[in-house]
Design a protein around this motif. Structure first.
Motif, PDB file in Angstrom:
ATOM      1  N   UNK A  24      36.476  18.512 -10.745  1.00 55.42           N
ATOM      2  CA  UNK A  24      36.398  18.334  -9.293  1.00 55.42           C
ATOM      3  C   UNK A  24      34.958  18.082  -8.860  1.00 55.42           C
ATOM      4  N   UNK A  25      34.005  18.752  -9.478  1.00 56.93           N
ATOM      5  CA  UNK A  25      32.595  18.563  -9.154  1.00 56.93           C
ATOM      6  C   UNK A  25      32.159  17.138  -9.509  1.00 56.93           C
ATOM      7  N   UNK A  26      32.564  16.652 -10.682  1.00 54.19           N
ATOM      8  CA  UNK A  26      32.232  15.276 -11.079  1.00 54.19           C
ATOM      9  C   UNK A  26      32.891  14.254 -10.162  1.00 54.19           C
ATOM     10  N   UNK A  27      34.122  14.521  -9.766  1.00 55.59           N
ATOM     11  CA  UNK A  27      34.832  13.633  -8.849  1.00 55.59           C
ATOM     12  C   UNK A  27      34.118  13.585  -7.495  1.00 55.59           C
ATOM     13  N   UNK A  28      33.706  14.749  -6.999  1.00 58.47           N
ATOM     14  CA  UNK A  28      33.007  14.819  -5.714  1.00 58.47           C
ATOM     15  C   UNK A  28      31.689  14.048  -5.789  1.00 58.47           C
ATOM     16  N   UNK A  29      30.962  14.182  -6.905  1.00 58.92           N
ATOM     17  CA  UNK A  29      29.707  13.440  -7.067  1.00 58.92           C
ATOM     18  C   UNK A  29      29.967  11.929  -7.078  1.00 58.92           C
ATOM     19  N   UNK A  30      31.012  11.508  -7.776  1.00 61.38           N
ATOM     20  CA  UNK A  30      31.343  10.080  -7.846  1.00 61.38           C
ATOM     21  C   UNK A  30      31.730   9.544  -6.467  1.00 61.38           C
ATOM     22  N   UNK A  31      32.518  10.293  -5.732  1.00 55.69           N
ATOM     23  CA  UNK A  31      32.935   9.870  -4.392  1.00 55.69           C
ATOM     24  C   UNK A  31      31.724   9.795  -3.469  1.00 55.69           C
ATOM     25  N   UNK A  32      30.853  10.793  -3.524  1.00 56.99           N
ATOM     26  CA  UNK A  32      29.647  10.777  -2.685  1.00 56.99           C
ATOM     27  C   UNK A  32      28.741   9.599  -3.042  1.00 56.99           C
ATOM     28  N   UNK A  33      28.650   9.307  -4.327  1.00 58.97           N
ATOM     29  CA  UNK A  33      27.852   8.161  -4.773  1.00 58.97           C
ATOM     30  C   UNK A  33      28.455   6.855  -4.245  1.00 58.97           C
ATOM     31  N   UNK A  34      29.779   6.726  -4.341  1.00 59.10           N
ATOM     32  CA  UNK A  34      30.454   5.529  -3.824  1.00 59.10           C
ATOM     33  C   UNK A  34      30.268   5.398  -2.317  1.00 59.10           C
ATOM     34  N   UNK A  35      30.338   6.516  -1.608  1.00 56.63           N
ATOM     35  CA  UNK A  35      30.147   6.489  -0.155  1.00 56.63           C
ATOM     36  C   UNK A  35      28.732   6.048   0.175  1.00 56.63           C
ATOM     37  N   UNK A  36      27.754   6.556  -0.575  1.00 56.71           N
ATOM     38  CA  UNK A  36      26.364   6.143  -0.358  1.00 56.71           C
ATOM     39  C   UNK A  36      26.178   4.658  -0.621  1.00 56.71           C
ATOM     40  N   UNK A  37      26.801   4.152  -1.695  1.00 55.60           N
ATOM     41  CA  UNK A  37      26.718   2.717  -1.995  1.00 55.60           C
ATOM     42  C   UNK A  37      27.343   1.885  -0.880  1.00 55.60           C
ATOM     43  N   UNK A  38      28.502   2.325  -0.396  1.00 58.63           N
ATOM     44  CA  UNK A  38      29.178   1.598   0.678  1.00 58.63           C
ATOM     45  C   UNK A  38      28.364   1.612   1.968  1.00 58.63           C
ATOM     46  N   UNK A  39      27.714   2.744   2.262  1.00 55.23           N
ATOM     47  CA  UNK A  39      26.881   2.810   3.468  1.00 55.23           C
ATOM     48  C   UNK A  39      25.714   1.830   3.369  1.00 55.23           C
ATOM     49  N   UNK A  40      25.105   1.742   2.195  1.00 50.18           N
ATOM     50  CA  UNK A  40      23.988   0.805   2.048  1.00 50.18           C
ATOM     51  C   UNK A  40      24.483  -0.639   2.126  1.00 50.18           C
ATOM     52  N   UNK A  41      25.669  -0.929   1.567  1.00 47.64           N
ATOM     53  CA  UNK A  41      26.226  -2.275   1.669  1.00 47.64           C
ATOM     54  C   UNK A  41      26.551  -2.624   3.114  1.00 47.64           C
ATOM     55  N   UNK A  42      27.092  -1.673   3.866  1.00 45.36           N
ATOM     56  CA  UNK A  42      27.406  -1.905   5.278  1.00 45.36           C
ATOM     57  C   UNK A  42      26.118  -2.171   6.053  1.00 45.36           C
ATOM     58  N   UNK A  43      25.064  -1.418   5.753  1.00 43.71           N
ATOM     59  CA  UNK A  43      23.781  -1.642   6.431  1.00 43.71           C
ATOM     60  C   UNK A  43      23.247  -3.034   6.110  1.00 43.71           C
ATOM     61  N   UNK A  44      23.351  -3.467   4.858  1.00 45.06           N
ATOM     62  CA  UNK A  44      22.904  -4.809   4.470  1.00 45.06           C
ATOM     63  C   UNK A  44      23.739  -5.878   5.180  1.00 45.06           C
ATOM     64  N   UNK A  45      25.060  -5.655   5.266  1.00 40.24           N
ATOM     65  CA  UNK A  45      25.931  -6.618   5.946  1.00 40.24           C
ATOM     66  C   UNK A  45      25.609  -6.698   7.435  1.00 40.24           C
ATOM     67  N   UNK A  46      25.308  -5.557   8.052  1.00 42.24           N
ATOM     68  CA  UNK A  46      24.939  -5.565   9.469  1.00 42.24           C
ATOM     69  C   UNK A  46      23.649  -6.349   9.674  1.00 42.24           C
ATOM     70  N   UNK A  47      22.664  -6.141   8.785  1.00 40.51           N
ATOM     71  CA  UNK A  47      21.417  -6.902   8.890  1.00 40.51           C
ATOM     72  C   UNK A  47      21.667  -8.391   8.703  1.00 40.51           C
ATOM     73  N   UNK A  48      22.494  -8.730   7.722  1.00 40.16           N
ATOM     74  CA  UNK A  48      22.810 -10.130   7.459  1.00 40.16           C
ATOM     75  C   UNK A  48      23.536 -10.755   8.644  1.00 40.16           C
ATOM     76  N   UNK A  49      24.470 -10.026   9.221  1.00 38.93           N
ATOM     77  CA  UNK A  49      25.205 -10.512  10.389  1.00 38.93           C
ATOM     78  C   UNK A  49      24.266 -10.714  11.571  1.00 38.93           C
ATOM     79  N   UNK A  50      23.359  -9.782  11.779  1.00 42.94           N
ATOM     80  CA  UNK A  50      22.411  -9.905  12.875  1.00 42.94           C
ATOM     81  C   UNK A  50      21.500 -11.115  12.669  1.00 42.94           C
ATOM     82  N   UNK A  51      21.041 -11.333  11.450  1.00 38.20           N
ATOM     83  CA  UNK A  51      20.210 -12.496  11.163  1.00 38.20           C
ATOM     84  C   UNK A  51      20.996 -13.791  11.390  1.00 38.20           C
TER      85      UNK A  51
END
Length: 164
Positions: A24-51
């Motif tokens: 469960x601890x490893x799963x939670x770490x993987x999910x948190x890592x995926x969420x962090x990756x998705x947040x950074x991708x969303x931020x990049x997409x927002x910047x790209x959309x704004x540009x």
């Protein structure tokens, strides 16, 4: 004997609980890592959309459709879309036999015809022409009259050198 069974059962259950906790601890770490990756991708997409939106606004700056002062010249004509009307009138000049009369060159591989049109304001147009192999640009002055006739006057032209 009964004590040993309970001891083995307790050790077995403890191992299962330990396995579940680590899993469960490893799963939670993987999910948190995926969420962090998705947040950074969303931020990049927002910047790209704004540009992209800023580029679109920059491209549309010189456009009759976005120039209220220029559109005010056509208020009395009751045209729903003056840009489309003027483009259609300019494209009608392509229908004459031979090269378009606004193109000051003889077609080399065919007749020169106007392809792409950008209406800058209530007086000027930039247009692209081609014969399929050679191409160039035109700067055209136009006047939309009260009777909805349009007069086109060639202001400048450019034929690109063909490079092989």
């Amino acid at each position: 004997m009964k004590n040993k069974i309970f001891l083995y059962l307790f050790v077995f259950i403890a191992l299962i609980v330990l396995y579940q906790f680590i899993s469960a601890n490893n799963f939670a770490k993987a999910v948190n890592s995926d969420i962090g990756d998705l947040k950074s991708e969303v931020a990049e997409l927002k910047d790209s959309l704004q540009q992209s939106q800023l580029k679109i606004l920059d491209i549309q700056y010189f456009s009759l459709d976005n120039n209220d002062d220029a559109l005010a010249y056509y208020d009395h004509l009751n045209l729903k879309n003056p840009t489309r009307y003027i483009e259609d009138k300019l494209l009608e000049t392509n229908e004459k036999k031979g090269s378009n009369p606004l193109v000051p060159y003889e077609g080399m591989e065919g007749d020169f015809k106007i392809n792409k049109i950008k209406i800058l304001n209530h007086k000027w147009i930039v247009a692209d022409f081609s014969d399929g192999k050679y191409w160039g640009d035109l700067v055209i002055k136009y006047e939309l009259k009260d009777d909805l006739g349009v007069d086109f006057t060639l202001m400048d032209h450019l034929l690109y050198a063909r490079s092989n």
